[in-house]
Design a protein around this motif. Sequence first.
Motif, PDB file in Angstrom:
ATOM      1  N   ASP A 160       1.627   9.235  -6.156  1.00 20.01           N
ATOM      2  CA  ASP A 160       1.840  10.629  -5.783  1.00 20.01           C
ATOM      3  C   ASP A 160       3.030  11.270  -6.487  1.00 20.01           C
ATOM      4  O   ASP A 160       3.282  12.457  -6.303  1.00 20.01           O
ATOM      5  N   MET A 161       3.757  10.515  -7.303  1.00 15.80           N
ATOM      6  CA  MET A 161       4.928  11.074  -7.988  1.00 15.80           C
ATOM      7  C   MET A 161       4.493  12.145  -8.982  1.00 15.80           C
ATOM      8  O   MET A 161       3.513  11.974  -9.705  1.00 15.80           O
ATOM      9  N   HIS A 209       0.832  -1.207   0.000  1.00 18.93           N
ATOM     10  CA  HIS A 209       0.000   0.000   0.000  1.00 18.93           C
ATOM     11  C   HIS A 209       0.866   1.255   0.000  1.00 18.93           C
ATOM     12  O   HIS A 209       0.590   2.210  -0.735  1.00 18.93           O
ATOM     13  N   LYS A 210       1.938   1.281   0.794  1.00 18.63           N
ATOM     14  CA  LYS A 210       2.842   2.440   0.842  1.00 18.63           C
ATOM     15  C   LYS A 210       3.528   2.638  -0.509  1.00 18.63           C
ATOM     16  O   LYS A 210       3.666   3.771  -0.990  1.00 18.63           O
ATOM     17  N   LEU A 211       3.962   1.555  -1.151  1.00 16.71           N
ATOM     18  CA  LEU A 211       4.614   1.651  -2.454  1.00 16.71           C
ATOM     19  C   LEU A 211       3.638   2.174  -3.509  1.00 16.71           C
ATOM     20  O   LEU A 211       3.987   3.053  -4.306  1.00 16.71           O
TER      21      LEU A 211
END
Length: 75
Positions: A16-17, A8-10
Amino acid sequence: MYRKSQIHKLARFISDMKLPPLSWRATHPYVLVDHFEDYYSPPERVHMDKKCVRNITLDGYLRGCDIKKGTKCEV
């Protein structure tokens, strides 16, 4: 195996990049042709001379900016 929280974090990091816009691509038109059809050329002339001037219709996608009117495509 990766934990669900790591995945999920990845995924959040990738989504968001903020990539910089490609200015060259935006100012230079290019065409991605899906298919083409030869409606206008007489078949007899094409069989006689494979390199004769032909009028074709291109179907696909135009990206970048608009193509200027009167631009000729050499293939």
